[in-house]
Design a protein around this motif. Sequence first.
Motif, mmCIF file in Angstrom:
data_model
loop_
_atom_site.group_PDB
_atom_site.id
_atom_site.type_symbol
_atom_site.label_atom_id
_atom_site.label_comp_id
_atom_site.label_asym_id
_atom_site.label_seq_id
_atom_site.Cartn_x
_atom_site.Cartn_y
_atom_site.Cartn_z
ATOM 1 N N ASP A 1 0.823 -1.207 0.000
ATOM 2 C CA ASP A 1 0.000 0.000 0.000
ATOM 3 C C ASP A 1 0.858 1.258 0.000
ATOM 4 N N TYR A 2 2.114 1.115 0.386
ATOM 5 C CA TYR A 2 3.060 2.232 0.356
ATOM 6 C C TYR A 2 4.441 1.648 0.140
ATOM 7 N N TYR A 3 5.224 2.316 -0.702
ATOM 8 C CA TYR A 3 6.601 1.897 -0.962
ATOM 9 C C TYR A 3 7.417 3.148 -1.249
ATOM 10 N N ASP A 4 8.589 3.215 -0.639
ATOM 11 C CA ASP A 4 9.510 4.302 -0.917
ATOM 12 C C ASP A 4 10.923 3.770 -0.779
ATOM 13 N N ARG B 1 -5.236 3.214 6.206
ATOM 14 C CA ARG B 1 -5.157 3.942 4.938
ATOM 15 C C ARG B 1 -5.177 5.460 5.175
ATOM 16 N N ALA B 2 -6.058 5.917 6.067
ATOM 17 C CA ALA B 2 -6.135 7.345 6.373
ATOM 18 C C ALA B 2 -4.831 7.837 7.014
ATOM 19 N N TYR B 3 -4.260 7.043 7.900
ATOM 20 C CA TYR B 3 -3.000 7.377 8.569
ATOM 21 C C TYR B 3 -1.886 7.579 7.543
ATOM 22 N N MET B 4 -1.868 6.717 6.532
ATOM 23 C CA MET B 4 -0.783 6.766 5.555
ATOM 24 C C MET B 4 -0.890 7.933 4.581
ATOM 25 N N LEU B 5 -2.051 8.567 4.462
ATOM 26 C CA LEU B 5 -2.164 9.700 3.537
ATOM 27 C C LEU B 5 -1.181 10.814 3.887
ATOM 28 N N VAL C 1 1.830 -2.145 4.576
ATOM 29 C CA VAL C 1 0.586 -2.825 4.213
ATOM 30 C C VAL C 1 -0.453 -2.355 5.218
ATOM 31 N N THR C 2 -1.547 -1.787 4.706
ATOM 32 C CA THR C 2 -2.612 -1.319 5.588
ATOM 33 C C THR C 2 -3.675 -2.406 5.736
ATOM 34 N N HIS C 3 -4.362 -2.395 6.883
ATOM 35 C CA HIS C 3 -5.359 -3.425 7.165
ATOM 36 C C HIS C 3 -6.786 -2.896 7.229
ATOM 37 N N ASN C 4 -6.944 -1.576 7.315
ATOM 38 C CA ASN C 4 -8.297 -1.035 7.466
ATOM 39 C C ASN C 4 -8.311 0.445 7.096
ATOM 40 N N VAL C 5 -9.473 1.073 7.259
ATOM 41 C CA VAL C 5 -9.647 2.474 6.891
ATOM 42 C C VAL C 5 -8.707 3.377 7.690
#
Length: 160
Positions: A17-20, A132-136, A125-129
């Motif tokens: 869900d995120y890669y850098d 995902r919101a945290y990673m924004l 890797v995100t598991h829930n909403v």
Amino acid sequence: MTTTSPAHTLRALPDLDYYDCRSVLLPVDITTLDAWNIMTAESGLFMRLAFRMRDAISSLFGVKRIGGFSGARRETIHTGELLDFFLVEHSAPDMLVLTERDRHLDVMICLSITARVLTITSSVVTHNVFGRAYMLPVGLVHKLIINSDLRRLKRKLEGQ
């Protein structure tokens, strides 16, 4: 600088869900633990405030507080130990793999050194909403933080 790296990630790139991945050419030979020690030795005001804000918001959703980086220098580290809030998954002079996992997301940070090029690879890797919101915002700021850490590391090593 972008290079090919032997870095570990949580999953294959398309499944993240995120890669850098960010790299810097080091002026001297050091280990990945040396690099970690230098980069986390001094948390600036921005980082201290960012961790406080992270902990205040995340704790409302049942996420444990992490407090940020201690700045404590480690001479050695072994698999299974904690390095600040990260679990050490692998420790070698040329590679340090750190994870933090909770019900909202899993994070892996891999520091690797090949031919004096330090690469920091981050995967999530995100598991829930909430994850995902945290990673924004974190995803955007993370790149700036790593770039700053790599510049500071290089400056400190050039000054030795």
